[in-house]
Enzyme design. Structure first.
Site, mmCIF file in Angstrom:
data_model
loop_
_atom_site.group_PDB
_atom_site.id
_atom_site.type_symbol
_atom_site.label_atom_id
_atom_site.label_comp_id
_atom_site.label_asym_id
_atom_site.label_seq_id
_atom_site.Cartn_x
_atom_site.Cartn_y
_atom_site.Cartn_z
ATOM 1 N N SER A 148 6.607 -21.195 -5.224
ATOM 2 C CA SER A 148 7.517 -20.618 -6.464
ATOM 3 C C SER A 148 8.080 -21.644 -7.084
ATOM 4 O O SER A 148 8.749 -21.312 -8.026
ATOM 5 C CB SER A 148 8.352 -19.841 -5.612
ATOM 6 O OG SER A 148 7.792 -18.490 -5.711
ATOM 7 N N VAL B 100 7.581 -20.574 -0.814
ATOM 8 C CA VAL B 100 7.326 -20.300 0.414
ATOM 9 C C VAL B 100 6.694 -21.470 1.349
ATOM 10 O O VAL B 100 6.465 -21.445 2.490
ATOM 11 C CB VAL B 100 6.568 -19.017 0.757
ATOM 12 C CG1 VAL B 100 7.423 -17.784 0.098
ATOM 13 C CG2 VAL B 100 5.282 -18.990 -0.240
ATOM 14 N N TYR C 51 -1.945 -18.421 -12.197
ATOM 15 C CA TYR C 51 -0.819 -18.164 -11.251
ATOM 16 C C TYR C 51 -0.869 -18.638 -9.705
ATOM 17 O O TYR C 51 -0.144 -19.359 -9.432
ATOM 18 C CB TYR C 51 -0.285 -16.651 -11.356
ATOM 19 C CG TYR C 51 0.777 -16.558 -10.188
ATOM 20 C CD1 TYR C 51 2.118 -16.815 -10.582
ATOM 21 C CD2 TYR C 51 0.645 -15.804 -9.047
ATOM 22 C CE1 TYR C 51 3.303 -16.629 -9.710
ATOM 23 C CE2 TYR C 51 1.626 -15.525 -7.928
ATOM 24 C CZ TYR C 51 3.009 -16.270 -8.426
ATOM 25 O OH TYR C 51 4.093 -16.128 -7.468
ATOM 26 N N LYS D 226 7.307 -21.971 -10.670
ATOM 27 C CA LYS D 226 8.014 -20.880 -11.667
ATOM 28 C C LYS D 226 8.938 -21.332 -12.985
ATOM 29 O O LYS D 226 8.793 -21.122 -13.805
ATOM 30 C CB LYS D 226 8.402 -19.623 -10.978
ATOM 31 C CG LYS D 226 7.662 -19.089 -10.095
ATOM 32 C CD LYS D 226 8.251 -17.938 -9.331
ATOM 33 C CE LYS D 226 7.142 -17.273 -8.502
ATOM 34 N NZ LYS D 226 7.542 -16.340 -7.565
ATOM 35 N N TYR E 252 15.801 -16.663 -4.355
ATOM 36 C CA TYR E 252 15.297 -15.321 -3.550
ATOM 37 C C TYR E 252 16.689 -14.429 -3.576
ATOM 38 O O TYR E 252 17.591 -14.612 -4.429
ATOM 39 C CB TYR E 252 14.706 -15.396 -2.383
ATOM 40 C CG TYR E 252 13.382 -16.438 -2.454
ATOM 41 C CD1 TYR E 252 12.444 -15.894 -3.215
ATOM 42 C CD2 TYR E 252 13.289 -17.564 -1.687
ATOM 43 C CE1 TYR E 252 11.216 -16.699 -3.364
ATOM 44 C CE2 TYR E 252 12.144 -18.125 -1.866
ATOM 45 C CZ TYR E 252 10.996 -18.072 -2.620
ATOM 46 O OH TYR E 252 9.952 -18.764 -2.829
HETATM 47 N N1 GLU Z 1 2.278 -17.747 -4.400
HETATM 48 C C1 GLU Z 1 3.252 -17.117 -3.820
HETATM 49 C C2 GLU Z 1 3.344 -15.740 -3.961
HETATM 50 O O1 GLU Z 1 3.433 -15.231 -5.473
HETATM 51 C C3 GLU Z 1 4.675 -17.681 -4.261
HETATM 52 C C4 GLU Z 1 5.813 -17.266 -3.464
HETATM 53 C C5 GLU Z 1 6.942 -18.140 -3.385
HETATM 54 O O2 GLU Z 1 6.733 -19.154 -3.085
HETATM 55 O O3 GLU Z 1 8.154 -17.613 -3.301
HETATM 56 O O4 GLU Z 1 3.499 -14.925 -3.298
#
Ligand code: GLU
Length: 650
Positions: A110, A305, A235, A113, A287
């Site tokens: 993430s 994550v 993604y 992002k 988060y």
């Molecule tokens: N590829 C992960 C997902 O979309 C990223 C999640 C994350 O790192 O928060 O579930």
């Protein structure tokens, strides 16, 4: 006069550097040899770097803490080594500090992002992106299936729904071109070519049903368009980009440095969007812990994550940490603690004000106290002595932004009634932000309306070169040339004749002959020889034996010192017609102390010392009056130098 050009003020870009202060690594692979050497070096580095020592202490404090659990919902992530732990800090000017497993590669997840959000902003512009993805925190889990129904868009780009919609905005024809754009951008941000972990990508592509569901719901609601599967692939790929804690710290430092990678010097993200990226990181990056993180640690951040965290202190540095075990909110257990410790130890909270505005106008003076290096005849000096107070100089220092600029403007308002020309010297100004530039442009307009002129020195080096001789641009290379231009303006208004340098000044009108009658003048003129010099000619050379006194009849000469064995010349002063040079050697019999160079076609009356000595014997009273005049001129110069030195000591 300086007008809109203030908005183009250019400061030197950050220089690309690559300096690493490494701490102990625990890699255990092929890099072992290098690592041993790095560990050896780090012992020494930690002794001399309190920053590295702090990173190492924090690393040691949590290394043996095995709390938290690795993410398993993407099967490939479950294989992560829970003992690996790396911390890196990269400053906005490119100094790298790292310790532990800061070179170990893992998937960015993430943390991609905020950066993809930045690329989407570049590709589609702020308004369009905002119409498609909001900026409100959700308070829900990162993969929750909630949308801002009122605006028909995901809540923010840091949760999966928003991130998938953001990825859908990345431009390009077809998957490969769009992926290449993303990878290229990420590589620019990290300062090295990045690649994808195909095992993790495939693992998530096969199991990421929830993300697939989110994307199809978004398609259904008209939040994104086809091709949905291509967006999803992109993604999953962006989440699988391999990075190290060090890479993350460089990417974070690139945000801290307004979008320019401090290691490569290359712009990786358009400057206006950096603040947008940091804003969503601050409010939504961590988060369901985002609020508490902002409260306690106080830095824009993002975690993934895969076990990575980035945090940014804008203008100062970026942090990257890696440790795979996650806490209940999905943030790296050790990473959160390391960042919290760092923030507490170094008092990093963004809302702790650390701006000491100090004194911005370090010195202010008038042209009566500090003259340009131009030496002019007695008549001109008298005019400048009377009118020079209408030329005011502010030497500015530090960074110029709203509150420091306000200090400058306050002083302008106070002094305004007493100056006609205001020279702002930017030599010691580190930075001029957009607000300061706008205020300067407004001040310029305001002063113009009041019939006053604003000039700048050292504002933009490349512009200063293009200053026309008349100074029409308002930009000057240094204070001296700005002062000289103002002096010319004052003389032009009072006595324009004094500026006609090409016209030959008659022998009798030389300053040094003040008080001599016609007969005495003729006597001295009889021993003078007239000489012509073309521009660039050396009339007097430093170190040469002195044998003549020179009276400048027409043109202009500069007195220059040779610096670095002649590699460079430093101008001490420039003389106008009517003045003498080479007079010091007549008094002390020494060699020439500086070069005298003709700046333009120049004519001089040259009085050989040998003939002056004959005059001293035949007409001692004429000779001694001549020496007296030279002495008076020297003492006037000395007094001016004293006044300047005194103003420096203030
Ligand atoms: N590829 C992960 C997902 O979309 C990223 C999640 C994350 O790192 O928060 O579930």
């Amino acid at each position: 006069m300086v007008s809109a050009l203030f908005s183009e003020a250019i400061f030197k870009p950050q220089v690309a550097v690559n300096r690493t202060i490494a701490g102990a690594c625990k890699l255990g692979h092929a890099r072992q040899m290098h690592q041993n050497r790095a560990a050896e070096a780090s012992k020494h580095n930690a002794e001399i770097s309190p920053i590295l020592a702090s990173l190492q202490e924090i690393h040691a404090k949590y290394q043996q803490d095995f709390s938290g659990k690795v993410a398993t919902y993407i099967p490939e992530l479950a294989k992560a080594d829970t003992s690996l732990f790396g911390i890196a800090l990269v400053t906005a000017d490119g100094q790298v500090y790292q310790t532990g497993d800061a070179n170990h590669w893992f998937t960015i997840q993430s943390i991609s992002k905020p950066f993809v959000y930045g690329v989407a902003l570049e590709d589609q512009g702020l308004d369009y992106v905002l119409s498609k993805v909001g900026v409100e925190p959700t308070g829900e889990a990162f993969n929750s299936i909630v949308f801002d129904e009122r605006r028909n868009r995901p809540f923010n780009p840091m949760v999966n729904a928003g991130a998938i919609a953001t990825t859908a905005l990345i431009k390009g024809t077809g998957h490969d071109q769009r992926l290449a754009r993303l990878l290229g951008k990420f590589s620019d941000l990290a300062g090295r070519p990045l690649s994808i972990d195909h095992a993790v990508y495939t693992s998530e592509r096969t199991t990421g049903h929830r993300n697939r569901a989110i994307a199809y719901l978004e398609l259904n609601f008209g939040m994104i368009d086809e091709p949905v599967n291509e967006h999803l692939d992109l993604y999953f790929e962006q989440c699988s980009i391999l990075v190290s804690a060090r890479d993350l710290a460089v990417m974070a430092a690139t945000l801290a440095n307004n979008g320019v990678n401090p290691l490569t010097g290359k712009r990786a993200l358009d400057e206006p969007y950096v603040k947008n990226v940091l804003s969503v990181m601050y409010s939504c990056g961590m988060y369901d812990y985002a609020g508490e993180w902002s409260y306690r640690i106080g830095l824009p951040a993002k975690s993934g994550v895969g076990g990575g965290i980035i945090a940014v202190l804008p203008g100062q540095f970026g942090i990257g940490t890696f440790s795979a075990p996650l806490d209940e909110q999905g943030n790296s257990w050790r990473g959160i603690r390391a960042c919290e410790d760092l923030s507490k130890r170094f008092k990093l909270h963004m809302f702790k004000s650390r701006l000491a505005t100090g004194v911005v106008v370090r010195r202010s003076y008038r042209n009566t106290t500090v003259r340009s290096k131009r030496r002019r005849g007695a008549a001109a000096e008298t005019i400048l002595g009377e009118k020079g107070s209408s030329v005011c100089v502010y030497e500015l220092q530090g960074s110029l932004f709203f509150s420091t600029m306000e200090q400058v403007l306050r002083q302008v308002t106070n002094d305004m009634d007493s100056f006609t020309y205001l020279i702002l010297d930017f030599k010691r100004v580190l930075q001029l932000d957009e607000c300061a530039r706008a205020l300067l442009a407004q001040t310029n307009e305001m002063l113009n309306r009041c019939g006053k002129t604003l000039l700048s020195a050292h504002l933009a080096e490349d512009r200063a070169d293009s200053c026309e001789p008349g100074g029409q641009s308002g930009f000057f290379a240094d204070i001296d040339s700005a002062l000289e231009w103002c002096e010319d303006q004052l003389l032009q208004q009072e006595h324009p004749e004094l500026l006609r340098e090409r016209r030959k000044v008659p022998f009798a009108a030389m300053d040094i002959l003040a008080g001599f009658d016609h007969r005495e003048t003729a006597l001295i003129e009889s021993i003078a020889e007239e000489m012509r010099y073309s521009p660039g000619a050396t009339i007097v050379r430093e170190g040469d034996r002195a044998d003549s006194l020179y009276l400048l009849a027409a043109g202009r000469v500069s007195i220059c010192l040779r610096i670095n064995d002649g590699a460079r010349r430093q101008r001490l002063s420039t003389l106008s017609p009517g003045l003498a040079f080479g007079d010091v050697a007549l008094l002390d019999g020494g060699t020439r102390s500086a070069d005298v160079i003709a700046d333009e076609p120049t004519r001089c009356y040259v009085l050989p010392f040998a003939k002056l000595q004959t005059l001293a014997v035949s007409h001692p009273e004429v000779f001694s009056r001549l020496i007296g005049n030279i002495g008076r001129e020297l003492s006037a110069r000395l007094r001016r130098a004293d006044a300047e030195i005194r103003s420096l000591a203030d």
